[in-house]
Design an enzyme around this catalytic site. Structure first.
Site, PDB file in Angstrom:
ATOM      1  N   ASP A  11      37.713  34.558  18.454  1.00 32.09           N
ATOM      2  CA  ASP A  11      37.693  33.082  18.425  1.00 32.09           C
ATOM      3  C   ASP A  11      38.602  32.579  17.304  1.00 32.09           C
ATOM      4  O   ASP A  11      38.165  31.932  16.357  1.00 32.09           O
ATOM      5  CB  ASP A  11      36.262  32.551  18.248  1.00 32.09           C
ATOM      6  CG  ASP A  11      35.641  32.972  16.915  1.00 32.09           C
ATOM      7  OD1 ASP A  11      34.747  32.247  16.421  1.00 32.09           O
ATOM      8  OD2 ASP A  11      36.054  34.007  16.344  1.00 32.09           O
ATOM      9  N   ASP A  16      40.161  36.148  12.502  1.00 34.60           N
ATOM     10  CA  ASP A  16      40.465  36.735  13.818  1.00 34.60           C
ATOM     11  C   ASP A  16      41.966  36.985  13.948  1.00 34.60           C
ATOM     12  O   ASP A  16      42.399  38.015  14.472  1.00 34.60           O
ATOM     13  CB  ASP A  16      40.063  35.781  14.948  1.00 34.60           C
ATOM     14  CG  ASP A  16      38.614  35.375  14.925  1.00 34.60           C
ATOM     15  OD1 ASP A  16      38.252  34.516  14.101  1.00 34.60           O
ATOM     16  OD2 ASP A  16      37.842  35.925  15.727  1.00 34.60           O
ATOM     17  N   ASN A  40      34.848  29.460  16.465  1.00 37.76           N
ATOM     18  CA  ASN A  40      35.334  28.723  15.290  1.00 37.76           C
ATOM     19  C   ASN A  40      35.801  27.322  15.665  1.00 37.76           C
ATOM     20  O   ASN A  40      35.720  26.397  14.860  1.00 37.76           O
ATOM     21  CB  ASN A  40      36.485  29.489  14.629  1.00 37.76           C
ATOM     22  CG  ASN A  40      35.999  30.680  13.847  1.00 37.76           C
ATOM     23  OD1 ASN A  40      34.970  30.605  13.170  1.00 37.76           O
ATOM     24  ND2 ASN A  40      36.710  31.797  13.965  1.00 37.76           N
ATOM     25  N   THR A 124      34.921  39.674  17.696  1.00 35.69           N
ATOM     26  CA  THR A 124      34.982  39.041  16.368  1.00 35.69           C
ATOM     27  C   THR A 124      34.599  37.562  16.442  1.00 35.69           C
ATOM     28  O   THR A 124      34.921  36.786  15.542  1.00 35.69           O
ATOM     29  CB  THR A 124      36.388  39.178  15.743  1.00 35.69           C
ATOM     30  OG1 THR A 124      37.333  38.496  16.574  1.00 35.69           O
ATOM     31  CG2 THR A 124      36.779  40.642  15.586  1.00 35.69           C
ATOM     32  N   PHE A 165      27.340  33.451  11.532  1.00 39.20           N
ATOM     33  CA  PHE A 165      27.907  32.543  12.532  1.00 39.20           C
ATOM     34  C   PHE A 165      28.043  33.169  13.927  1.00 39.20           C
ATOM     35  O   PHE A 165      27.602  32.585  14.912  1.00 39.20           O
ATOM     36  CB  PHE A 165      29.273  32.018  12.074  1.00 39.20           C
ATOM     37  CG  PHE A 165      29.907  31.112  13.086  1.00 39.20           C
ATOM     38  CD1 PHE A 165      30.814  31.610  14.014  1.00 39.20           C
ATOM     39  CD2 PHE A 165      29.587  29.761  13.143  1.00 39.20           C
ATOM     40  CE1 PHE A 165      31.399  30.776  14.971  1.00 39.20           C
ATOM     41  CE2 PHE A 165      30.152  28.913  14.093  1.00 39.20           C
ATOM     42  CZ  PHE A 165      31.059  29.425  15.016  1.00 39.20           C
ATOM     43  N   ASN A 166      28.688  34.333  14.033  1.00 38.13           N
ATOM     44  CA  ASN A 166      28.960  34.899  15.361  1.00 38.13           C
ATOM     45  C   ASN A 166      27.680  35.165  16.154  1.00 38.13           C
ATOM     46  O   ASN A 166      27.678  35.126  17.380  1.00 38.13           O
ATOM     47  CB  ASN A 166      29.763  36.198  15.246  1.00 38.13           C
ATOM     48  CG  ASN A 166      31.208  35.949  14.887  1.00 38.13           C
ATOM     49  OD1 ASN A 166      31.722  34.849  15.083  1.00 38.13           O
ATOM     50  ND2 ASN A 166      31.868  36.953  14.335  1.00 38.13           N
ATOM     51  N   HIS A 239      36.500  38.846   7.110  1.00 37.21           N
ATOM     52  CA  HIS A 239      35.481  39.416   7.993  1.00 37.21           C
ATOM     53  C   HIS A 239      36.062  40.243   9.151  1.00 37.21           C
ATOM     54  O   HIS A 239      35.851  41.438   9.245  1.00 37.21           O
ATOM     55  CB  HIS A 239      34.631  38.301   8.602  1.00 37.21           C
ATOM     56  CG  HIS A 239      34.007  37.352   7.623  1.00 37.21           C
ATOM     57  ND1 HIS A 239      32.988  37.703   6.758  1.00 37.21           N
ATOM     58  CD2 HIS A 239      34.256  36.040   7.390  1.00 37.21           C
ATOM     59  CE1 HIS A 239      32.637  36.649   6.049  1.00 37.21           C
ATOM     60  NE2 HIS A 239      33.388  35.626   6.400  1.00 37.21           N
ATOM     61  N   ASP A 240      36.778  39.598  10.038  1.00 38.07           N
ATOM     62  CA  ASP A 240      37.094  40.198  11.339  1.00 38.07           C
ATOM     63  C   ASP A 240      37.987  41.434  11.304  1.00 38.07           C
ATOM     64  O   ASP A 240      37.763  42.375  12.074  1.00 38.07           O
ATOM     65  CB  ASP A 240      37.719  39.137  12.261  1.00 38.07           C
ATOM     66  CG  ASP A 240      36.731  38.041  12.596  1.00 38.07           C
ATOM     67  OD1 ASP A 240      37.168  36.924  12.914  1.00 38.07           O
ATOM     68  OD2 ASP A 240      35.511  38.295  12.536  1.00 38.07           O
TER      69      ASP A 240
HETATM   70  O1  RIB Z   1      30.695  34.711   9.991  1.00 41.38           O
HETATM   71  C1  RIB Z   1      32.048  35.076  10.052  1.00 41.38           C
HETATM   72  C2  RIB Z   1      32.527  35.115  11.471  1.00 41.38           C
HETATM   73  O2  RIB Z   1      32.401  33.832  12.065  1.00 41.38           O
HETATM   74  C3  RIB Z   1      34.013  35.474  11.589  1.00 41.38           C
HETATM   75  O3  RIB Z   1      34.229  36.135  12.791  1.00 41.38           O
HETATM   76  C4  RIB Z   1      34.684  34.136  11.607  1.00 41.38           C
HETATM   77  O4  RIB Z   1      35.955  34.181  12.271  1.00 41.38           O
HETATM   78  C5  RIB Z   1      33.705  33.339  12.409  1.00 41.38           C
HETATM   79  O5  RIB Z   1      33.953  33.606  13.790  1.00 41.38           O
HETATM   80 CA    CA Z   2      35.872  35.235  14.370  1.00 38.80          CA
END
Ligand code: RIB
Ligand code: CA
Length: 310
Positions: A11, A16, A40, A124, A165-166, A239-240
């Site tokens: 996303d 990402d 996102n 991701t 979040f994901n 993160h990703d």
């Molecule tokens: O919490 C972080 C994740 O949420 C990452 O993948 C960021 O790109 C968002 O999608």
């Molecule tokens: Ca992401």
């Protein structure tokens, strides 16, 4: 070196975009396709961002638009972090690349069904596309070699105290994937918050001196700014890309088998990945949960990932 075949479901999203960059030219990765999901930002924006990044870097991989909303809950976005476009910061030339006409869920189903069971699903973003594919064609489940996701945490979240979040953006989809029975590697906030993109890291990557490194610098200019404003991080947690890095060099990540369950029933803890770190419950492990990362090795992988665009 045998390449790892992956479908990258994402996303974009600044982090990402770096995951796409690492996968796009790595000699260790065979990137079969990029499937995009709302997360996102809205689907229209995340698809556009995936097209811009792959077009700009000549990553000759098809991009497929997927689900524009979660399976059940209401849609949520992360514009506070990634901006109105979902990829604020970089400026791209007029976009000519188009998304494929096939829906991302259909691409996932067709590709997995035609495979020998040697494809790793890397997600991701919210796991809506993969979960919908599993529900539409259950026969793909046994065809998935492994699910490597950025999401969750065995400590605290980043949207609520409980949830990352994901996962919270489509906890039902995550539940479907976590209970699929396929091997799962969960790359959660516990390790991604250890790869903070400090200014000295940005300076290091800028010295690579190619299109990819410039894009990295432009991405981090926005991403690190908002992460500092919102969370106080001195560098944005990248993160990703950890999901791709651990496929390029598995030694970068330390995982621990745990019983991990996605909470879709409670209110205050909705979307939490309840990971039984100490095995209290005596239940079988359902995921290999990342518990540590070799930070130096990770940044070496990122730098090499950018150098692949020389
Ligand atoms: O919490 C972080 C994740 O949420 C990452 O993948 C960021 O790109 C968002 O999608
Ligand atoms: Ca992401």
């Amino acid at each position: 070196m045998e390449k790892t075949k992956i479908i990258l479901d994402c996303d974009p999203g600044h982090d990402d975009a770096v995951a796409v960059m690492l996968a796009g030219k790595s000699p260790a990765i065979d990137l079969l396709g990029i499937t995009v999901v709302a997360g996102n930002q809205t689907l229209e924006k995340t698809v556009r961002n995936a097209l811009n990044v792959t077009a700009w870097l000549d990553i000759d991989v098809p991009v497929y638009a997927g689900c524009g909303q979660p399976m059940i809950r209401e849609k949520m976005v992360a514009g506070d972090i990634h901006g109105e476009s979902g990829l604020d910061g970089p400026v791209f030339p007029p976009l000519e690349k188009k998304a494929e006409p096939m829906h991302a869920v259909e691409f996932i189903i067709r590709t997995l069904m035609a495979s020998d069971g040697d494809i790793t699903m890397v997600t991701t973003g919210p796991m809506t596309n993969l979960a919908m594919a599993m529900r539409m064609e259950p026969r793909i489940v046994e065809k998935i070699r492994r699910i490597v996701l950025m999401g969750g945490s065995y400590t605290n979240g980043n949207v609520t105290p409980a949830a990352e979040f994901n996962i919270i953006a489509d906890a039902d989809a995550a539940y479907v994937c976590f209970t699929s029975g396929r091997p799962v590697t969960m790359v959660g906030l516990d390790v991604t918050r250890k790869v903070l993109c400090y200014p000295e890291i940005v300076e290091r990557m800028a010295k690579v001196g190619n299109k990819a490194s410039q894009l990295f610098v432009d991405l981090m200019a926005h991403f690190c700014k908002t992460q500092k404003e919102i969370f106080g991080w001195a560098g944005g947690p990248l993160h990703d890309p950890v999901t791709v890095a651990c496929l390029i060099d598995p030694a970068v990540l330390t995982t621990k088998p745990m019983n991990a369950q996605v909470d879709i029933r409670s209110t205050s803890s909705y979307g939490r990945t309840n990971c039984d770190y100490f095995g209290y419950m005596g239940l079988p492990a359902t995921a290999d949960v990342a518990v540590d990362i070799d930070v130096e090795k990770f940044w070496d992988i990122v730098e090499q990932g950018l150098r692949n665009y020389d």
